[in-house]
Design a protein around this motif. Structure first.
Motif, PDB file in Angstrom:
ATOM      1  N   HIS A  64     -33.474  18.853 -31.334  1.00 42.89           N
ATOM      2  CA  HIS A  64     -33.641  20.330 -30.788  1.00 42.89           C
ATOM      3  C   HIS A  64     -33.657  21.440 -32.039  1.00 42.89           C
ATOM      4  O   HIS A  64     -32.811  22.096 -32.063  1.00 42.89           O
ATOM      5  CB  HIS A  64     -32.506  20.676 -29.892  1.00 42.89           C
ATOM      6  N   ARG A  77     -37.973  22.290 -23.003  1.00 39.35           N
ATOM      7  CA  ARG A  77     -36.745  21.790 -22.322  1.00 39.35           C
ATOM      8  C   ARG A  77     -36.629  20.359 -21.999  1.00 39.35           C
ATOM      9  O   ARG A  77     -37.798  19.883 -20.958  1.00 39.35           O
ATOM     10  CB  ARG A  77     -36.062  22.607 -21.219  1.00 39.35           C
ATOM     11  N   GLY A  89     -31.869  32.885 -28.900  1.00 41.62           N
ATOM     12  CA  GLY A  89     -32.836  31.705 -28.421  1.00 41.62           C
ATOM     13  C   GLY A  89     -33.742  32.638 -27.456  1.00 41.62           C
ATOM     14  O   GLY A  89     -33.488  33.695 -26.922  1.00 41.62           O
ATOM     15  N   SER A 115     -36.591  25.588 -34.029  1.00 41.55           N
ATOM     16  CA  SER A 115     -36.464  27.067 -34.753  1.00 41.55           C
ATOM     17  C   SER A 115     -35.473  26.747 -35.941  1.00 41.55           C
ATOM     18  O   SER A 115     -35.112  27.940 -36.054  1.00 41.55           O
ATOM     19  CB  SER A 115     -35.922  27.861 -33.721  1.00 41.55           C
ATOM     20  N   GLY A 163     -35.560  30.907 -24.881  1.00 43.16           N
ATOM     21  CA  GLY A 163     -35.284  30.251 -23.703  1.00 43.16           C
ATOM     22  C   GLY A 163     -33.926  30.790 -22.918  1.00 43.16           C
ATOM     23  O   GLY A 163     -32.912  30.869 -23.865  1.00 43.16           O
ATOM     24  N   MET A 166     -33.265  35.276 -35.808  1.00 45.91           N
ATOM     25  CA  MET A 166     -32.888  34.970 -34.472  1.00 45.91           C
ATOM     26  C   MET A 166     -31.459  35.697 -34.363  1.00 45.91           C
ATOM     27  O   MET A 166     -31.076  36.616 -33.567  1.00 45.91           O
ATOM     28  CB  MET A 166     -32.611  33.693 -34.054  1.00 45.91           C
ATOM     29  N   ARG A 175     -33.742  31.248 -38.295  1.00 49.44           N
ATOM     30  CA  ARG A 175     -32.355  31.263 -37.734  1.00 49.44           C
ATOM     31  C   ARG A 175     -31.559  32.614 -37.833  1.00 49.44           C
ATOM     32  O   ARG A 175     -30.984  33.374 -37.169  1.00 49.44           O
ATOM     33  CB  ARG A 175     -31.451  30.414 -37.958  1.00 49.44           C
ATOM     34  N   THR A 219     -26.630  30.526 -26.570  1.00 51.44           N
ATOM     35  CA  THR A 219     -27.708  29.923 -27.068  1.00 51.44           C
ATOM     36  C   THR A 219     -28.826  29.708 -26.203  1.00 51.44           C
ATOM     37  O   THR A 219     -28.515  30.090 -24.946  1.00 51.44           O
ATOM     38  CB  THR A 219     -27.204  28.732 -27.804  1.00 51.44           C
ATOM     39  N   GLY A 220     -29.950  29.275 -26.551  1.00 54.97           N
ATOM     40  CA  GLY A 220     -30.920  28.958 -25.401  1.00 54.97           C
ATOM     41  C   GLY A 220     -30.522  28.003 -24.551  1.00 54.97           C
ATOM     42  O   GLY A 220     -31.153  27.899 -23.504  1.00 54.97           O
ATOM     43  N   GLU A 221     -29.733  27.134 -24.806  1.00 52.23           N
ATOM     44  CA  GLU A 221     -29.199  25.917 -23.869  1.00 52.23           C
ATOM     45  C   GLU A 221     -27.813  26.366 -23.411  1.00 52.23           C
ATOM     46  O   GLU A 221     -27.516  25.481 -22.341  1.00 52.23           O
ATOM     47  CB  GLU A 221     -28.958  24.984 -24.848  1.00 52.23           C
TER      48      GLU A 221
HETATM   49  C1  8YV Z   1     -32.647  27.203 -30.419  1.00 50.01           C
HETATM   50  C2  8YV Z   1     -34.384  27.157 -28.300  1.00 50.01           C
HETATM   51  O1  8YV Z   1     -32.403  25.870 -30.585  1.00 50.01           O
HETATM   52  O2  8YV Z   1     -35.143  29.540 -28.537  1.00 50.01           O
HETATM   53  C3  8YV Z   1     -34.995  28.611 -27.662  1.00 50.01           C
HETATM   54  O3  8YV Z   1     -35.140  28.576 -26.555  1.00 50.01           O
HETATM   55  O4  8YV Z   1     -34.189  26.387 -27.693  1.00 50.01           O
HETATM   56  C4  8YV Z   1     -34.140  27.092 -29.639  1.00 50.01           C
HETATM   57  O5  8YV Z   1     -34.545  28.097 -30.591  1.00 50.01           O
HETATM   58  C5  8YV Z   1     -31.347  27.592 -29.585  1.00 50.01           C
HETATM   59  O6  8YV Z   1     -31.608  28.684 -28.687  1.00 50.01           O
HETATM   60  C6  8YV Z   1     -30.275  27.929 -30.520  1.00 50.01           C
HETATM   61  O7  8YV Z   1     -29.131  26.952 -29.740  1.00 50.01           O
END
Ligand code: 8YV
Ligand code: NAP
Length: 336
Positions: A295, A248, A91, A298, A93, A307, A304, A68-70
């Motif tokens: 958070h 972030r 994500g 999105s 990021g 994504m 979602r 995931t982005g995190e």
């Molecule tokens: C999502 C995000 O919450 O795209 C990103 O960078 O932080 C968010 O869209 C995340 O990636 C899903 O956990």
């Protein structure tokens, strides 16, 4: 659950399907992404954390890493998954991925830009309106039965106010388009000036902050932006200024922000991201001049799903030697 025949014996393999290639999920995945992956792969959910010994035996079978982005994808993990063909992040990021190490190991990294831009920009404007017009506080006021005993304090006019954007990329520009509809004047800072934008450029966040009413932060995280928003920037934003962070948690010095909110150095803040998610400092819960969201910028069904589709497409492309849909910029050369 699956059964498989091994030699003459039937062996119960639990959730492991030996006919599918193996991928590692380095974080709890969104069900849309998880389900898509499970249709093609055996997904090992954070085995590297929950059972390192089992993971050591499995690591060389891993063909892709899903995050995931995190999520954190450190150098040590990349060194273990010697047959991985891709790291596919759900994500835009990807500051938790050691991209330099991934490139050294020849493992391209992908992410999901563009498909979430509208939603993140919408939430940023939602937080601008929430903090300026005190919408969550008003909701609490009505529910607490306080309306009959007096009016609420007045809010801050948003239409026509001055907006500062820290990071005029895909999402920053989408925020600017929305803010234009509110008649806001727009200024920004970024690493490089964007003369075509028509917006006023400031070279530092502090200079920008000194000239706006609402300061929206929407840069990547990571070392390059750590504590970009510090005590000096908050002081420059001033007692009538609001900070919105949808980037972030690492981009804002959270302790300096708490002090600025407590002392009235700034008027308030709208925060979607935090330094140590999902833990939000208790003191922020108690402050009435803050709007907190988990958070979720999105987090709509439509986005979602988009994504998940893109992250899955990248995983499939990477593991089958096809062209990746959306590699991160640093990996563009790696996939040519
Ligand atoms: C999502 C995000 O919450 O795209 C990103 O960078 O932080 C968010 O869209 C995340 O990636 C899903 O956990
Ligand atoms: P992007 O198009 O790459 O834009 C990033 C912008 O940040 C660029 O304008 C860049 O400047 C600027 N920037 C980078 N480093 C900077 C620095 N040190 N100082 C000032 N500006 C800097 O990315 P995006 O698609 O808009 O996404 C931005 C970020 O939003 C993501 O990386 C992620 O962290 C965050 N995000 C959060 C959520 C959420 O759920 N809250 C959802 C999606 C994304 P240049 O243009 O000059 O390079």
């Amino acid at each position: 659950m699956h059964w498989t025949a091994l030699s003459k014996q039937a062996v119960f393999t639990g959730v492991i399907d030996v006919s599918k290639p193996d991928v590692l999920a380095v974080a709890k995945l969104h069900p849309f992404y998880q389900k898509a992956l499970e249709s093609v792969y055996t997904v090992h959910d954070r085995t590297h954390i929950t059972d390192p010994a089992a993971f050591a035996a499995l690591a060389q079978r891993i063909v892709g890493v899903a995050g995931t982005g995190e999520a954190s994808v450190p150098r040590s993990l990349l060194a273990q998954v010697t047959n991985a063909k891709v790291v596919s992040v759900f994500g835009v990021g990807y500051d938790g991925v050691d991209v330099a190490a991934a490139i050294e190991h020849g493992i391209p990294v992908t992410h999901t830009p563009d498909v979430l831009t509208d939603d993140v920009a919408d939430l940023a404007m939602g937080l601008v309106l929430s903090v300026g017009r005190t919408i969550p506080q008003a909701d609490k006021f009505v529910r607490a039965g306080q309306w009959p005993s007096g009016p609420m304090a007045l809010g801050r006019k948003v239409s026509g106010a001055r907006l500062g954007i820290v990071g005029l990329g895909r999402i920053g520009k989408a925020i600017a388009r929305r803010a234009s509809g509110f008649g806001m004047s727009i200024a920004y800072t970024a690493r490089t000036e964007k003369p075509d934008s028509g917006f006023k450029f400031f070279t530092t966040p502090a200079e920008l902050a000194a000239n706006v009413d609402f300061l929206v932060v929407i840069t990547p995280g990571g070392a390059g932006t750590k504590h970009l928003i510090n005590a000096e920037v908050l002081k420059a934003l001033g007692a009538r200024g609001f900070l919105i962070n949808v980037a972030r948690g690492s981009v804002v010095d959270e302790q300096a922000l708490i002090e600025a909110l407590q002392n009235g150095t700034i008027a308030g803040a709208g925060l979607d991201v935090f330094a140590n998610e999902p833990n939000v400092p208790d003191v922020l819960w108690t402050l009435n001049n803050v709007v907190l969201t988990p958070h979720m910028a999105s987090a709509t069904t439509e986005t979602r799903q988009a994504m998940a589709d893109l992250a899955f497409a990248n995983m499939q492309a990477g593991t089958s030697g096809q062209a990746l849909r959306t590699p991160v910029p640093e990996c563009a050369a790696l996939v040519k």
